[in-house]
Design an enzyme around this catalytic site. Structure first.
Site, PDB file in Angstrom:
ATOM      1  N   LYS A   1       0.846  -1.185   0.000  1.00 13.43           N
ATOM      2  CA  LYS A   1       0.000   0.000   0.000  1.00 13.43           C
ATOM      3  C   LYS A   1       0.883   1.238   0.000  1.00 13.43           C
ATOM      4  O   LYS A   1       1.722   1.417   0.891  1.00 13.43           O
ATOM      5  CB  LYS A   1      -0.922   0.026   1.211  1.00 13.43           C
ATOM      6  CG  LYS A   1      -1.795   1.286   1.262  1.00 13.43           C
ATOM      7  CD  LYS A   1      -2.433   1.477   2.612  1.00 13.43           C
ATOM      8  CE  LYS A   1      -3.017   2.889   2.698  1.00 13.43           C
ATOM      9  NZ  LYS A   1      -3.500   3.202   4.053  1.00 13.43           N
TER      10      LYS A   1
ATOM     11  N   GLY B   1      -7.835   9.339  10.236  1.00 17.59           N
ATOM     12  CA  GLY B   1      -8.078   9.402  11.670  1.00 17.59           C
ATOM     13  C   GLY B   1      -9.162  10.366  12.109  1.00 17.59           C
ATOM     14  O   GLY B   1      -9.395  10.531  13.306  1.00 17.59           O
TER      15      GLY B   1
ATOM     16  N   ALA C   1      -9.398   5.588   4.845  1.00 17.14           N
ATOM     17  CA  ALA C   1      -9.239   6.745   5.740  1.00 17.14           C
ATOM     18  C   ALA C   1     -10.544   7.499   5.941  1.00 17.14           C
ATOM     19  O   ALA C   1     -11.292   7.757   4.997  1.00 17.14           O
ATOM     20  CB  ALA C   1      -8.173   7.709   5.232  1.00 17.14           C
ATOM     21  N   GLY C   2     -10.786   7.852   7.217  1.00 15.29           N
ATOM     22  CA  GLY C   2     -11.896   8.726   7.557  1.00 15.29           C
ATOM     23  C   GLY C   2     -13.141   8.034   8.043  1.00 15.29           C
ATOM     24  O   GLY C   2     -14.090   8.696   8.484  1.00 15.29           O
TER      25      GLY C   2
ATOM     26  N   ASN D   1      -8.498   1.824  10.320  1.00 13.74           N
ATOM     27  CA  ASN D   1      -7.676   1.489  11.475  1.00 13.74           C
ATOM     28  C   ASN D   1      -8.215   2.171  12.729  1.00 13.74           C
ATOM     29  O   ASN D   1      -8.669   1.518  13.664  1.00 13.74           O
ATOM     30  CB  ASN D   1      -6.217   1.891  11.236  1.00 13.74           C
ATOM     31  CG  ASN D   1      -5.325   1.491  12.398  1.00 13.74           C
ATOM     32  OD1 ASN D   1      -4.978   0.333  12.543  1.00 13.74           O
ATOM     33  ND2 ASN D   1      -4.966   2.433  13.243  1.00 13.74           N
ATOM     34  N   THR D   2      -8.194   3.514  12.736  1.00 12.86           N
ATOM     35  CA  THR D   2      -8.571   4.262  13.943  1.00 12.86           C
ATOM     36  C   THR D   2      -9.986   3.964  14.394  1.00 12.86           C
ATOM     37  O   THR D   2     -10.259   3.884  15.602  1.00 12.86           O
ATOM     38  CB  THR D   2      -8.405   5.769  13.698  1.00 12.86           C
ATOM     39  OG1 THR D   2      -7.085   6.019  13.206  1.00 12.86           O
ATOM     40  CG2 THR D   2      -8.616   6.561  14.974  1.00 12.86           C
TER      41      THR D   2
END
Length: 332
Positions: free
Chosen positions: A175, A236, A262-263, A284-285
């Site tokens: 990635k 994040g 993301a997001g 992830n977050t």
């Protein structure tokens, strides 16, 4: 001789003296499945043979319907998720950062059903080489490790990092993310394009974190990216999909998988991304910083599956005003 009647609001010419039953038979209608009104009076079914129609009669013939007919549309084909020639059952990819421990990360992975995890490449702690490592908890033989270039701000940094990743584990599926600044963590698309081209030439299979710009996404695909990964919102942030129009345009043009990256903040964000037609979601977050990461991981698994099913089913159109379930056409 002919006579004129009004049938369901339309003028018709009929043979003089024809009975109600004769009319129905001539129209190809089953008398047992309809009801007839003549001049605002119900015609009992038992009298269809005896009731003769006359000049100027107004007739209504009705039947039961199931709330209207749906338009015929071509169903969306449910294609499997194939990245760089490999088929995956799960459309959810999770990260390995921000967890309280590797054990928690492993438990969240199990709950998510994900088959791919992103991993960062960092220096070995030489002062304490006995510290636990990710591979002690997540087996790279059972789960695909996806080395990423998190924290890289130039193409050279990203390429160097992934060369080390390939040396460390033999991984060529990677990635790529090249960040533009530390505040927004938005991708630097000029550097991203340059790094993509370099990595593809070196034999890497590159999944690319990018902006939600359809033109940039197309350019990445032309350079050989094996997956396009537009951001839903800043890394994040947990804000969810901010530009559904741009992401939908990317999906419409792409010949490779489109994976929102993301997001995402909660399960509904993942479902929305999948309902747009994305092939997968990376996060992830949203899981790692949840109060209960394991439960959130399971929620994300179901959200991705539900969103995919909703996309395949095809949602109803949005309307500005109410629309009755039963059609107004044919009202008496």
């Amino acid at each position: 001789m002919a006579m004129q009647v009004t049938l369901n609001g339309e003028a018709r010419q009929l043979d003089e003296g024809v009975s109600v039953r004769g009319l129905l038979v001539g129209l190809g209608l089953d008398p047992a499945k309809i009801a007839v009104e003549r001049n605002l009076q119900i015609v009992p079914r038992s009298t269809y043979d005896q009731v003769a129609l006359a000049e100027g009669d107004r007739l209504e013939i009705v039947h039961f319907i199931g709330g209207g007919n749906a338009p015929v549309e071509v169903p969306i084909e449910d294609k499997p998720l194939v990245i760089a020639g490999r088929t995956f059952q799960s459309r959810l990819i999770i990260g390995t950062g921000k967890y309280k421990s590797y054990a928690e990360n492993a438990a969240a992975l199990a709950a998510s059903g994900a088959q791919i995890v992103t991993v960062a490449v960092r220096r070995v702690n030489l002062t304490d080489p006995g510290q636990p490592m990710l591979v002690d908890y997540i087996d790279p033989k059972k789960t695909v490790f996806l080395p990423n270039t998190a924290g890289c701000f130039t193409g050279e940094e990203a390429v160097r990092t992934l060369r080390l990743a390939r040396e460390a584990g033999g991984w060529t599926l990677v990635k790529l993310e090249v960040l533009g600044d530390r505040k927004t963590l938005y991708p630097d698309m000029i550097e991203t394009l340059r790094a993509t081209e370099l990595l593809v030439k070196e034999g890497f299979q590159v999944m690319v974190y990018c902006s939600d710009d359809p033109l940039m996404a197309k350019r990445l695909e032309e350079l050989g990216a094996c997956a396009i990964m537009p951001l839903a919102a800043p890394i994040g942030s947990g804000l969810g999909v901010q530009n559904p129009v741009g992401i939908r345009m990317i999906i419409e043009e792409a010949k490779v998988p489109v994976i929102v990256d993301a997001g995402v903040g909660t399960a509904s964000d993942a479902a929305i991304a999948m309902e747009l037609g994305c092939d997968g979601v990376l996060m992830n977050t949203a899981i790692a910083e949840a109060k209960n990461p394991v439960k959130m991981a399971e929620a994300m698994k179901h959200a991705v599956q539900a969103g995919r099913l909703a996309y395949l089913a095809g949602r109803m159109p949005r309307r500005k005003y109410a629309d009755p379930s039963s059609p107004l056409a044919g009202l008496i």
